[in-house]
Design an enzyme around this catalytic site. Structure first.
Site, PDB file in Angstrom:
ATOM      1  N   LYS A 171      50.862  41.708  78.323  1.00  0.00           N
ATOM      2  CA  LYS A 171      52.173  42.366  78.411  1.00  0.00           C
ATOM      3  C   LYS A 171      52.040  43.749  79.049  1.00  0.00           C
ATOM      4  O   LYS A 171      51.173  44.531  78.651  1.00  0.00           O
ATOM      5  CB  LYS A 171      52.792  42.493  77.013  1.00  0.00           C
ATOM      6  CG  LYS A 171      53.006  41.137  76.353  1.00  0.00           C
ATOM      7  CD  LYS A 171      53.619  41.255  74.983  1.00  0.00           C
ATOM      8  CE  LYS A 171      53.926  39.873  74.403  1.00  0.00           C
ATOM      9  NZ  LYS A 171      54.509  39.932  73.061  1.00  0.00           N
ATOM     10  N   ARG A 177      62.340  30.193  78.802  1.00  0.00           N
ATOM     11  CA  ARG A 177      62.391  31.664  78.922  1.00  0.00           C
ATOM     12  C   ARG A 177      62.330  32.036  80.397  1.00  0.00           C
ATOM     13  O   ARG A 177      61.455  31.564  81.127  1.00  0.00           O
ATOM     14  CB  ARG A 177      61.228  32.289  78.164  1.00  0.00           C
ATOM     15  CG  ARG A 177      61.310  33.805  78.100  1.00  0.00           C
ATOM     16  CD  ARG A 177      60.128  34.373  77.343  1.00  0.00           C
ATOM     17  NE  ARG A 177      60.132  34.002  75.946  1.00  0.00           N
ATOM     18  CZ  ARG A 177      59.026  33.936  75.198  1.00  0.00           C
ATOM     19  NH1 ARG A 177      57.852  34.219  75.713  1.00  0.00           N
ATOM     20  NH2 ARG A 177      59.103  33.600  73.934  1.00  0.00           N
ATOM     21  N   LYS A 222      48.157  35.799  76.066  1.00  0.00           N
ATOM     22  CA  LYS A 222      49.275  36.435  76.760  1.00  0.00           C
ATOM     23  C   LYS A 222      48.952  37.889  77.086  1.00  0.00           C
ATOM     24  O   LYS A 222      48.115  38.516  76.423  1.00  0.00           O
ATOM     25  CB  LYS A 222      50.533  36.358  75.907  1.00  0.00           C
ATOM     26  CG  LYS A 222      50.441  37.046  74.565  1.00  0.00           C
ATOM     27  CD  LYS A 222      51.739  36.853  73.822  1.00  0.00           C
ATOM     28  CE  LYS A 222      51.549  36.819  72.332  1.00  0.00           C
ATOM     29  NZ  LYS A 222      52.743  36.501  71.591  1.00  0.00           N
ATOM     30  N   CYS A 269      57.509  35.887  61.307  1.00  0.00           N
ATOM     31  CA  CYS A 269      56.068  35.677  61.111  1.00  0.00           C
ATOM     32  C   CYS A 269      55.340  36.916  61.605  1.00  0.00           C
ATOM     33  O   CYS A 269      55.940  37.752  62.293  1.00  0.00           O
ATOM     34  CB  CYS A 269      55.590  34.415  61.827  1.00  0.00           C
ATOM     35  SG  CYS A 269      55.140  34.674  63.558  1.00  0.00           S
ATOM     36  N   ARG A 284      53.267  38.436  81.192  1.00  0.00           N
ATOM     37  CA  ARG A 284      54.635  38.053  80.830  1.00  0.00           C
ATOM     38  C   ARG A 284      55.623  38.903  81.623  1.00  0.00           C
ATOM     39  O   ARG A 284      55.251  39.577  82.566  1.00  0.00           O
ATOM     40  CB  ARG A 284      54.820  38.239  79.323  1.00  0.00           C
ATOM     41  CG  ARG A 284      53.841  37.396  78.467  1.00  0.00           C
ATOM     42  CD  ARG A 284      54.149  35.929  78.553  1.00  0.00           C
ATOM     43  NE  ARG A 284      53.329  35.099  77.683  1.00  0.00           N
ATOM     44  CZ  ARG A 284      53.593  34.810  76.406  1.00  0.00           C
ATOM     45  NH1 ARG A 284      54.643  35.335  75.803  1.00  0.00           N
ATOM     46  NH2 ARG A 284      52.808  34.011  75.725  1.00  0.00           N
ATOM     47  N   CYS A 315      63.802  38.741  65.638  1.00  0.00           N
ATOM     48  CA  CYS A 315      63.365  37.667  66.539  1.00  0.00           C
ATOM     49  C   CYS A 315      64.140  36.394  66.178  1.00  0.00           C
ATOM     50  O   CYS A 315      64.780  36.332  65.124  1.00  0.00           O
ATOM     51  CB  CYS A 315      61.868  37.445  66.390  1.00  0.00           C
ATOM     52  SG  CYS A 315      61.442  36.653  64.831  1.00  0.00           S
ATOM     53  N   CYS A 353      57.230  39.617  67.272  1.00  0.00           N
ATOM     54  CA  CYS A 353      57.951  39.665  68.547  1.00  0.00           C
ATOM     55  C   CYS A 353      59.011  40.772  68.605  1.00  0.00           C
ATOM     56  O   CYS A 353      59.309  41.267  69.685  1.00  0.00           O
ATOM     57  CB  CYS A 353      58.589  38.311  68.850  1.00  0.00           C
ATOM     58  SG  CYS A 353      57.358  37.021  69.110  1.00  0.00           S
ATOM     59  N   CYS A 368      61.730  28.558  66.275  1.00  0.00           N
ATOM     60  CA  CYS A 368      60.352  28.962  66.576  1.00  0.00           C
ATOM     61  C   CYS A 368      59.359  28.190  65.710  1.00  0.00           C
ATOM     62  O   CYS A 368      59.447  28.202  64.479  1.00  0.00           O
ATOM     63  CB  CYS A 368      60.170  30.462  66.348  1.00  0.00           C
ATOM     64  SG  CYS A 368      58.464  30.961  66.647  1.00  0.00           S
TER      65      CYS A 368
HETATM   66 FE1  SF4 Z   1      58.486  33.222  66.271  1.00  0.00          FE
HETATM   67 FE2  SF4 Z   1      56.990  34.890  64.883  1.00  0.00          FE
HETATM   68 FE3  SF4 Z   1      57.786  35.589  67.340  1.00  0.00          FE
HETATM   69 FE4  SF4 Z   1      59.521  35.503  65.368  1.00  0.00          FE
HETATM   70  S1  SF4 Z   1      57.759  36.864  65.500  1.00  0.00           S
HETATM   71  S2  SF4 Z   1      59.820  34.606  67.408  1.00  0.00           S
HETATM   72  S3  SF4 Z   1      58.802  33.821  64.128  1.00  0.00           S
HETATM   73  S4  SF4 Z   1      56.416  33.908  66.826  1.00  0.00           S
END
Ligand code: SF4
Length: 573
Positions: A218, A83, A216, A482, A152, A437, A486, A443
């Site tokens: 932000k 990244r 982290k 998940c 970040r 995401c 993100c 991931c």
């Molecule tokens: Fe990975 Fe969860 Fe972030 Fe999606 S929301 S990129 S699954 S950590």
């Protein structure tokens, strides 16, 4: 009181999480990375995986192949995600071309725009990491601090404008990014072949110390009236305040964050709260002070409870403000009123105010790649090579090409058409306001698909929206693999949050401006039933909305119980 809450004052030996001990023992993020890079192993050991994150690298494995490889007794198919840090999403054309080339040479051939205005490169094998990092750094892009327990990428409204105040705000985003960058020499030693500097002075991280932050962190700066960076999701949200074209200062907000864990009630998404008004010259010390409070008081025992939002929630704003004022040595005035006019995704052609234009181009889920139908990557590369525009990545995972001369607009349009890249008028609102995401297969935290699942879900919703004559409505649709969130699924009209493989929790009732969290509407909905689950809500909206009422506002007004009742009635009729 719950254990996790009690642990927020932890920090003494014996109560710290394993990652805290790893950080402390890493010699300012060196770990054994150099030694590991010299071996033939295809992956890094767990201790170094944690340290790698601070260098902007996640070790991943192909989740699609995991079971099969296990059955065959083979090791996982490891690769890395790199990244890059692009404050405010800004890149020069040379930097864009370098990213494009690294993606082709060392990664999986695609570039991924993230929701924090970074570029991600997926699928980089361990033996190619150094070459990839060097090529990126040669163009003055760093990956240091793009992941890990530090600040970040600093976000900023990406719209270019050649006025003084826009330039000032972008300057502050870059300044904050520079000031919050780790100072360790490890990055240069490991990736750029720098030798460790021999000095009689001990190495120090003046802001972060030996163990960096608990989690982290932000930060983002919003332009007044336009909440395109989702300022309420930031640990530190900053809103520029203007009078005419004079920058008066910034409203500073603290304690935002999207991540939660299913089934653990002490974890939750939280919106940042306004805490103070800050004059421009005071912004950096104020931000550093807030970071230092989190460094000293954030939870270092439980990483699921370590974001600053939990500290803010448990202390309350008054205590947090008192601590800020004490550390600063003066009292900050309260924040002033913040008005939002909406969220501008900056797509389409816009004048910059200096005779030139910028063009915002839609990128589905931020993935720049070539497919049989649309040669997005090749088209963008040709555009950049031919017209040398500035580049800006947006918080909605799209891209802006800036500084384009008026006379070049037809040729730019023609080039995009040649590559089947859609013009803004060809993109439905359903697609335009949808984000996902990456999730599976890369991931490591994903429990379900997002980027691969959303396209068909959105197109199904789009059909329903068109059938109901709602195609002019702007509805955020955000999907994640998940609950870490993100793609900011807990704000916006519709959030789909991966619960288990191919099943999602459905959230409704956020607002388009991103000022209100949405609410859980349904749980464990299989991917192929998401459209059928949301469909009745669109029907109810169509039938019962008030004039001018947005979908999210409607869902919020009537409440999830009424929505469920209506949906149940539809199902039985
Ligand atoms: Fe990975 Fe969860 Fe972030 Fe999606 S929301 S990129 S699954 S950590």
């Amino acid at each position: 009181m719950d254990e996790r809450v009690k642990s927020s004052d932890a920090g003494e030996a014996g109560t710290r999480s394993k990652v805290e001990l790893l950080k402390e023992g890493s010699d300012y993020l060196r770990g054994t990375l150099r030694e590991e890079l010299a071996t033939d192993a295809t992956y890094f050991p767990e201790e170094d995986v944690q340290i790698l994150k601070f260098h902007g690298i996640y070790q991943q494995d192909d989740r699609d192949l995991r079971q099969q490889l296990k059955r065959e007794g083979k090791e996982k198919y490891y690769s890395c995600m790199i990244r890059c840090k692009n404050p405010g999403g800004v890149l020069t054309p040379e930097q864009y071309l370098a990213e494009d080339e690294v993606a082709s040479l060392y990664a999986n051939g695609s570039l991924r725009i993230t929701t924090r205005q970074d570029f991600q490169l997926h699928g980089v094998l361990k033996q190619n990491l150094k070459d990839a990092l060097r090529a990126i750094n040669e163009k003055l892009i760093t990956t240091l601090g793009a992941c890990g327990d530090v600040e970040r990428n600093v976000m900023c409204c990406p719209a270019p404008a050649e006025d003084r105040v826009h330039s000032q705000i972008e300057w502050y985003a870059r300044l904050l990014s520079d000031r919050l960058l780790p100072r360790t020499g490890a990055y240069y030693e490991v990736w750029l072949n720098g030798d460790k500097v021999v000095s009689t002075e001990p190495e120090v991280e003046p802001l972060y110390g030996t163990v960096y932050l608990p989690r982290k962190f932000k930060t983002g700066i919003a332009f007044p009236g336009d909440n395109c960076i989702d300022v309420y999701t930031q640990d530190i949200g900053i809103v520029a305040m203007l009078e005419g074209d004079e920058l008066l200062g910034f409203n500073v907000l603290v304690g935002g964050g999207q991540a939660m864990t299913h089934g653990i009630k002490t974890t939750f998404p939280r919106q940042a709260d306004p805490i103070a008004f800050v004059k421009p010259d005071h912004l950096v010390p104020v931000v550093e002070t807030i970071v230092s409070i989190q460094r000293d008081h954030g939870d270092r025992a439980n990483r699921k409870h370590a974001r600053m939002k939990y500290l803010v929630e448990e202390w309350g704003m008054a205590r947090f403000k008192t601590e800020m004022d004490q550390r600063l040595g003066y009292q900050l005035p309260p924040a002033t009123a913040i008005q939002w006019e909406g969220v501008d995704d900056h797509l389409g052609w816009h004048p910059q105010g200096d005779g030139r234009w910028y063009l915002g181009v839609y990128v589905e889920n931020g993935r720049i790649k070539d497919s049989e139908d649309v040669t997005l990557k090749t088209g963008f590369r040709r555009l950049v090579e031919t017209f040398r525009p500035g580049i800006r990545l947006t918080p909605q995972q799209n891209i802006l090409f800036t500084d384009i001369a008026e006379e070049h607009k037809p040729a730019v349009n023609a080039l995009l058409r040649e590559h089947n890249i859609a013009q803004l008028s060809e993109i439905s609102n359903a697609l335009r306001y949808a984000m996902a995401c990456p999730a599976l297969p890369t991931c490591g935290l994903a429990v379900s698909d997002a980027e691969r699942a959303l396209p068909s879900v959105v197109r199904g919703l789009e059909r329903e929206i068109v059938r109901l004559g709602l195609e002019q409505e702007k509805i955020w649709i955000r999907m994640v693999g998940c609950p870490n969130g993100c793609a900011r699924p807990y704000l916006g009209d519709l959030g789909f949050v991966g619960r288990t493989l191919n099943a999602y929790n459905v959230y409704v009732g956020g607002d388009f401006e991103g000022t209100r969290l949405n609410q859980l509407y349904a749980e464990m909905i299989p991917t192929d039933l998401l459209v059928a689950t949301v469909g009745p809500l669109l029907v109810m909206y169509k039938e019962q909305r008030q004039p001018g009422e947005r979908f999210g506002d409607f869902c919020y007004r009537v409440g999830v119980e009424a929505l469920r009742e209506f949906a149940a009635g539809q199902a039985s009729s």
